[in-house]
Design an enzyme around this catalytic site. Structure first.
Site, PDB file in Angstrom:
ATOM      1  CB  SER A  35       0.666  43.914 -70.812  1.00 35.66           C
ATOM      2  OG  SER A  35       1.808  43.438 -70.127  1.00 35.66           O
TER       3      SER A  35
ATOM      4  CE1 TYR B  16      -0.930  46.200 -66.271  1.00 37.76           C
ATOM      5  CE2 TYR B  16       0.694  44.437 -66.471  1.00 37.76           C
ATOM      6  CZ  TYR B  16       0.139  45.622 -66.935  1.00 37.76           C
ATOM      7  OH  TYR B  16       0.638  46.212 -68.073  1.00 37.76           O
TER       8      TYR B  16
HETATM    9  C1  8X3 Z   1       4.046  45.254 -68.220  1.00 37.06           C
HETATM   10  C2  8X3 Z   1       5.027  44.478 -68.977  1.00 37.06           C
HETATM   11  O1  8X3 Z   1       7.147  43.087 -68.781  1.00 37.06           O
HETATM   12  O2  8X3 Z   1       6.932  45.059 -67.364  1.00 37.06           O
HETATM   13  O3  8X3 Z   1       2.950  45.547 -69.044  1.00 37.06           O
HETATM   14  O4  8X3 Z   1       5.586  43.077 -66.905  1.00 37.06           O
HETATM   15  S1  8X3 Z   1       6.227  43.885 -67.952  1.00 37.06           S
END
Ligand code: 8X3
Length: 249
Positions: free
Chosen positions: A135, A148
């Site tokens: 991510s 996260y």
């Molecule tokens: C999540 C990406 O930009 O929504 O993995 O935080 S974001």
């Protein structure tokens, strides 16, 4: 030769879109996930090319038992897409539940590592590939990202470490780092808050799961001598906010 992709977390979002993208191109697809009914729907949609493998990625014994019982052609995985993962909560660390942190670590880190460990011998034998879904949260800290973001930094670093450990074996490894993408991910993160979901995506022209699926497909179909190490993508509407400075009154 028909190749086989195994996608963890194929019941929704990036995973379901990736199942569709690869089946469309004639790959055999194994889709894993907890929700057997969603996998059965994909089976109805995609037909013989799709094989459901229903298990909870945090249950290692169930994972091994289910994968080892797959029909033979679906056991020969050429491409592992480690997509299963979740975010729980958007609150700063002092206001979070430890149980949510545990669930994220068990799914995004331990589950991903266990699935990779189980499939690695076959991937080496077939000179296959691994695509790990990290991510932008691995690269850019933001308030509420806490565990996260840390799990996704693990996924990114694990990808680079695998590249190093698989040196000379012909196995490709990629970390894909998506930003804002419209999917069930946000409903999970907000505990099913549809209003928060609508507010987040309103007017944002966010990435769509199909964008991620197309990216994975592009990565996987590069010539065998090309390894995409990492690939970060965002919608044009999303960028960076910079540092914050707290000043004493
Ligand atoms: C999540 C990406 O930009 O929504 O993995 O935080 S974001």
């Amino acid at each position: 030769m028909t190749r086989t992709i195994l996608i963890s977390g194929a019941t929704a979002g990036f995973g379901a879109a990736t199942a569709r993208r690869f089946a469309e191109a004639g790959w055999r697809v194994v889709g894993t996930g907890r929700r057997a009914d969603r996998l059965a729907e994909l089976k109805t949609e995609l037909g013989d090319l799709f094989e459901p493998a229903a298990f909870d990625i945090t249950d290692e014994a169930a994972m091994i038992e289910t994968l080892d019982a797959l029909p033979a052609p679906f056991r020969s995985v050429d491409l592992l897409v480690n997509n299963a993962g979740l975010a729980l909560g958007t609150r700063p660390a002092p206001q979070t539940k430890l149980s949510d942190w545990r669930t994220m670590i068990e799914t995004n880190v331990t589950g991903l590592a266990a699935l990779t460990h189980h499939l690695l011998p076959g991937l080496i034998e077939r000179r296959g590939a691994i695509v790990n879904i990290a991510s932008v949260a691995a690269n850019w800290p933001y308030s509420g990202g806490n565990v996260y973001g840390a799990t996704k930094a693990f996924v990114q670093q694990f990808s680079l470490g695998l590249r190093s450990d698989l040196h000379g074996k012909g196995v490709r490894v990629t970390s894909i780092e998506p930003g804002l993408c419209e999917s069930e991910f946000t409903l999970v993160r907000t505990g099913g808050d549809q209003a928060a979901y609508d507010a987040l995506y309103k007017g944002a022209n966010a990435l769509q799961p199909k964008d991620i699926a197309d990216t994975i497909f592009w990565v996987a179909t590069q010539p065998a001598h090309v390894n995409i190490n990492s690939l970060e993508l965002m919608p044009v509407s999303q960028s960076f906010g910079g540092f914050q400075v707290h000043r004493e009154a």
